[in-house]
Design a protein around this motif. Sequence first.
Motif, mmCIF file in Angstrom:
data_model
loop_
_atom_site.group_PDB
_atom_site.id
_atom_site.type_symbol
_atom_site.label_atom_id
_atom_site.label_comp_id
_atom_site.label_asym_id
_atom_site.label_seq_id
_atom_site.Cartn_x
_atom_site.Cartn_y
_atom_site.Cartn_z
ATOM 1 N N ALA A 207 95.050 39.702 36.970
ATOM 2 C CA ALA A 207 95.075 39.624 35.406
ATOM 3 C C ALA A 207 93.879 40.287 34.597
ATOM 4 O O ALA A 207 93.530 40.617 35.206
ATOM 5 N N TRP A 208 94.836 41.229 33.766
ATOM 6 C CA TRP A 208 93.503 41.654 32.557
ATOM 7 C C TRP A 208 93.369 40.685 32.113
ATOM 8 O O TRP A 208 94.499 40.339 31.496
ATOM 9 N N ILE A 209 92.551 40.160 31.064
ATOM 10 C CA ILE A 209 92.828 39.606 30.194
ATOM 11 C C ILE A 209 92.131 40.445 29.149
ATOM 12 O O ILE A 209 91.239 41.315 28.608
ATOM 13 N N HIS A 210 93.200 40.188 28.008
ATOM 14 C CA HIS A 210 92.313 40.981 26.351
ATOM 15 C C HIS A 210 92.109 40.856 25.558
ATOM 16 O O HIS A 210 93.013 38.843 24.955
ATOM 17 N N ALA A 211 91.052 40.579 24.498
ATOM 18 C CA ALA A 211 90.506 39.909 23.730
ATOM 19 C C ALA A 211 90.099 40.509 22.510
ATOM 20 O O ALA A 211 89.746 41.552 22.131
ATOM 21 N N LEU A 212 91.170 40.955 21.273
ATOM 22 C CA LEU A 212 91.417 41.345 20.218
ATOM 23 C C LEU A 212 90.624 40.885 19.319
ATOM 24 O O LEU A 212 90.394 39.285 18.464
ATOM 25 N N LEU A 213 88.491 40.899 19.015
ATOM 26 C CA LEU A 213 87.959 40.587 18.469
ATOM 27 C C LEU A 213 86.968 40.792 17.795
ATOM 28 O O LEU A 213 87.003 41.752 17.599
ATOM 29 N N PRO A 214 86.118 40.560 16.417
ATOM 30 C CA PRO A 214 85.010 40.939 15.424
ATOM 31 C C PRO A 214 84.929 42.404 16.451
ATOM 32 O O PRO A 214 83.596 42.109 17.751
ATOM 33 N N ALA A 215 84.450 43.285 16.320
ATOM 34 C CA ALA A 215 83.674 44.845 17.308
ATOM 35 C C ALA A 215 82.775 44.314 17.853
ATOM 36 O O ALA A 215 81.463 44.423 17.994
ATOM 37 N N VAL A 216 81.809 43.473 16.368
ATOM 38 C CA VAL A 216 80.661 43.294 16.546
ATOM 39 C C VAL A 216 80.372 42.263 17.960
ATOM 40 O O VAL A 216 78.783 42.515 18.543
ATOM 41 N N GLU A 217 81.422 40.846 17.713
ATOM 42 C CA GLU A 217 81.447 40.481 18.827
ATOM 43 C C GLU A 217 81.205 40.682 20.291
ATOM 44 O O GLU A 217 80.982 40.198 20.935
#
Length: 434
Positions: free
Chosen positions: A195-205
């Motif tokens: 499975a793929w895990i995708h996280a949309l979060l601030p680019a800095v982090e």
Amino acid sequence: MSASRTSAPEPAVEPAAEWPADIAGPDDVSLVTEVADMMAVFAAQRLRRIDAMRRNALDDAVQYGTAIAAVVERSVRLELAAALRVTEHAAAGLIGLAHALVHRYPAALRTLEQAGMTERHAEILVDALDAVEPEVRDRTAARAVELAEQLPVGAFRRALRSLIESERAATVAERHDTALRDRRVIVEPAADGMAWIHALLPAVEARAIQGRLTAIATVLGAQEDETRTLDQLRADVFGDLLVDGDTTALDPVARGIRATVAVTVPALGLLEAERGGADGVTAIVEGVGPIPLARARELCGGADGWMRILTHPETGMVLSVGREQYRPPPALRRLVRWRADRCMAPGCGIPAARCEIDHTVAWEHGGTTSLDNLAPLCRGHHTIKHHGGWRVEQIDGSGGALQWTSPAGRRYRVEPERRVPVFVPSDGGPSAPF
């Protein structure tokens, strides 16, 4: 039928092939670049004629009313796809690119006609500028063409992104706050129990997470009998850290590694912000771009893992690079990477954090471990420099630029992302950074 037709102009005069003065005629590389220039010229003419084809079809349809325009557009797309033996999706892309260059970015089209850029440069320019507000597009279009004339594709994409972000900096805080509300994590099933895990979060982090995963994986990969690839190690470390919740599951040599990200902040901007000023001032995060000044002030407040780089707000002069460091020598390696941002080989886009620090003049040949003799090179280009017949030199007074000379004698200049100022002592002694 319409009485008048839109015609594409005649092809521009083909540019003359050029080669270094010390080479007695066109060699193999010159023959290739000559054809590449011709391809750029013909690409521009193809786009002009595609746009003329579309406009002629629409002119013919006027007599039947505007309602038929959508049908005509689809008909043109189908005919172009059939004639060029491509998909309708590809044909639609060509029509869109042609319309953009002819009507919105004529200067870019003229440069393409003169082989001043490649068709890929033109595609990147259109995609980037069409995605921003019209006022930003108007302010950046001319500079975007200049960058396309000067830079290879990868460097152009990054420079154009940076240019656009700088123009939009005044609203970066507001846009960041809006985008932040969409952060989330998604699991996408894949085949064979994966499975793929995708996280949309601030680019800095996100950049910090990737950097820490890479650093830990690199240490583990250097262990004896380790057979996993760097990608496999990163994935395993990612799972261990999140599932176990701490670093005790890691090999002891990798437990102490923390994320490191460089953030560049105008020093006086921080002071102005404290007094309620500094409108439009932003900070720059290495590999990410502008972030809100409030976030930069938080990062510069002493959090571990952040390299604080303070610059003069007008000249960009470096005032401090901080003293936190993971591997020695402390300040120098980090300053070299910060200055370049990427591998300093022509057209390479590998981040400097993943590169090796190379002595431009080799240590065994008398080279020194100093800022003016160091540059980050990815492993592949590091090997080519030493064993591929290329000659690499630091350009004096350039602030970190390298000149690569190929086995055929061609010279390619690679500029760093940032420059470190050089100061000359009043007694006339040798110059030095800081």
